[in-house]
Design a protein around this motif. Structure first.
Motif, mmCIF file in Angstrom:
data_model
loop_
_atom_site.group_PDB
_atom_site.id
_atom_site.type_symbol
_atom_site.label_atom_id
_atom_site.label_comp_id
_atom_site.label_asym_id
_atom_site.label_seq_id
_atom_site.Cartn_x
_atom_site.Cartn_y
_atom_site.Cartn_z
ATOM 1 N N GLU A 59 0.992 -1.287 -0.074
ATOM 2 C CA GLU A 59 0.111 0.091 0.044
ATOM 3 C C GLU A 59 1.147 1.414 0.041
ATOM 4 O OE1 GLU A 59 -2.373 0.223 3.503
ATOM 5 O OE2 GLU A 59 -3.268 2.119 3.040
ATOM 6 N N ASP A 61 1.232 5.677 -0.730
ATOM 7 C CA ASP A 61 0.550 7.042 -0.811
ATOM 8 C C ASP A 61 -0.253 7.145 -1.835
ATOM 9 O OD1 ASP A 61 1.329 7.417 1.897
ATOM 10 O OD2 ASP A 61 2.768 8.624 1.380
ATOM 11 N N ARG A 64 -3.354 4.933 -2.781
ATOM 12 C CA ARG A 64 -4.390 5.549 -1.730
ATOM 13 C C ARG A 64 -4.799 6.872 -2.429
ATOM 14 N NH1 ARG A 64 -1.727 4.513 3.101
ATOM 15 N NH2 ARG A 64 -0.854 6.520 2.924
ATOM 16 N N ASN A 65 -4.047 7.840 -2.861
ATOM 17 C CA ASN A 65 -4.452 9.098 -3.555
ATOM 18 C C ASN A 65 -5.281 8.704 -4.792
ATOM 19 O OD1 ASN A 65 -3.192 10.303 -1.419
ATOM 20 N ND2 ASN A 65 -1.182 10.949 -2.557
ATOM 21 N N TYR A 68 -8.584 7.263 -3.630
ATOM 22 C CA TYR A 68 -9.493 8.134 -3.102
ATOM 23 C C TYR A 68 -10.061 9.303 -4.443
ATOM 24 C CZ TYR A 68 -10.252 12.623 -0.773
ATOM 25 O OH TYR A 68 -10.707 13.798 0.012
ATOM 26 N N PHE A 86 -11.312 7.572 3.164
ATOM 27 C CA PHE A 86 -9.820 7.688 3.212
ATOM 28 C C PHE A 86 -9.409 9.094 3.162
ATOM 29 C CE2 PHE A 86 -7.864 3.595 1.369
ATOM 30 C CZ PHE A 86 -8.943 2.852 1.321
ATOM 31 N N GLU A 88 -8.846 11.230 5.301
ATOM 32 C CA GLU A 88 -7.771 11.654 6.274
ATOM 33 C C GLU A 88 -6.530 11.054 5.937
ATOM 34 O OE1 GLU A 88 -9.103 10.967 10.412
ATOM 35 O OE2 GLU A 88 -10.419 12.962 10.066
ATOM 36 N N GLN A 89 -6.593 10.309 4.969
ATOM 37 C CA GLN A 89 -5.281 9.472 4.827
ATOM 38 C C GLN A 89 -4.529 9.806 3.391
ATOM 39 O OE1 GLN A 89 -5.826 5.353 5.195
ATOM 40 N NE2 GLN A 89 -7.706 6.058 6.175
ATOM 41 N N ALA A 90 -5.417 10.443 2.509
ATOM 42 C CA ALA A 90 -5.257 10.672 1.235
ATOM 43 C C ALA A 90 -5.209 12.241 0.467
ATOM 44 C CB ALA A 90 -6.196 9.788 0.443
#
Ligand code: ADP
Ligand code: MG
Length: 291
Positions: A59, A61, A64-65, A68, A86, A88-90
């Protein structure tokens, strides 16, 4: 039909939270032989929540971006759930090319690569295989009646996300009262077989179809009409609009998409499916006054 009786009927409908656009659907409602219910957002709350996620590659960034950002560009309720999970993490990536695949998911192009997010049918379009390393996790989620959505690039499955969407508390009762009025109740969904089966069983619907594309929803309406039935379609999404247009009586959920409400001749403002039986009763009373 006297215009006055129809006006009164429509007025009563509005008081009960049932918006009726035309005289004809108010008259037709009492003749319904079959009602088809969409699952997501119609039988269920349509407020899905991400329950779990599993990555089958490292996984990062960036991945994930991308996930998202593609879902942020989609208006599907499942996409909203992913965005919320997602958030808050993307970060949102600009410049994505987005293609919606109604009833299946979304494609997004980023840095020359095409990614897909959606159901198993969308994966199969790109000939992406769910390998044995992914199967146990996915099967476990499906057994819990969770909807699983798949995130893939152009060659392989990257991650899977499990989403839960609770059944509206009034859905079983609504199905029972329609069945008591001798109406055949069906469920159609673009979701997978196992989730569909779990939902149908919980609310007492024996006849359901899963993995149904928007055009196939309309075909099913036609199929029943060809058997001589007067058919009602109830839906909330863009993916229901073909079927709504085909049905003899079309009903949209007030919290659904604008397109569904534009196409449908009736709208249930509160989203409560027991209103369908009320609409039928209203039709009976109205038509009785007409004669
Ligand atoms: P329903 O017919 O139950 O209302 P839809 O036709 O809207 O469901 O969607 C069918 C399936 O397509 C969903 O269960 C999901 O797997 C997939 N899907 C559609 N849109 C998206 C999206 N934006 N993100 C992820 N999956 C999606
Ligand atoms: Mg829906």
């Amino acid at each position: 039909a006297t215009p006055t009786a129809i006006m009164v009927g429509m007025g009563k409908g509005a008081e009960q939270g049932i918006l009726i656009k035309d005289a004809e659907s108010l008259e037709q409602a009492k003749k319904l032989d079959a009602i088809i219910l969409d699952k997501t957002g119609t039988i269920t709350e349509g407020k899905p929540e991400v329950i779990a996620q599993q990555w089958f590659v490292q996984e990062t960034d960036e991945l994930r971006n991308i996930l998202y950002s593609i879902e942020k560009s989609s208006e599907h309720p499942l996409a909203d759930a992913v965005v919320a999970a997602f958030h808050e993490q993307a970060v949102f990536l600009n410049g994505l090319g987005i293609t919606n695949m109604p009833g299946q998911g979304v494609y997004g192009t980023y840095a020359g690569k095409t990614y897909s997010i959606g159901n198993i049918g969308l994966l199969q379009r790109s000939e992406i295989i769910v390998g044995p390393e992914a199967e146990p996790w996915i099967n476990k989620q499906l057994e819990l009646a969770h909807t699983v959505i798949y995130f893939a690039d152009n060659t392989m499955l990257l991650a899977a996300i499990a989403i839960a969407d609770s059944i509206k508390t009034t859905s079983s009762e609504a199905v029972r009262s329609l069945q008591a009025a001798d109406i055949d109740v069906y469920m159609l969904t673009g979701d997978n077989e196992r989730t569909a089966q779990a939902v149908a069983r919980q609310i007492g619907i024996a006849n359901y179809r899963a993995n149904v594309l928007p055009a196939e929803k309309a075909d099913f309406v036609k199929e029943l009409q060809n058997q001589g039935k007067v058919v009602g379609m109830v839906g909330d999404g863009i993916n229901d609009s073909n079927a709504l247009a085909q049905a003899d009586v079309s009903i949209a959920m007030g919290k659904g998409s604008d397109i569904a409400m534009d196409v449908a001749k009736m709208t249930i403002i509160s989203n409560d499916l027991t209103k369908i039986s009320q609409a039928i009763q209203l039709s009976r009373k109205t038509v009785r006054t007409i004669k």
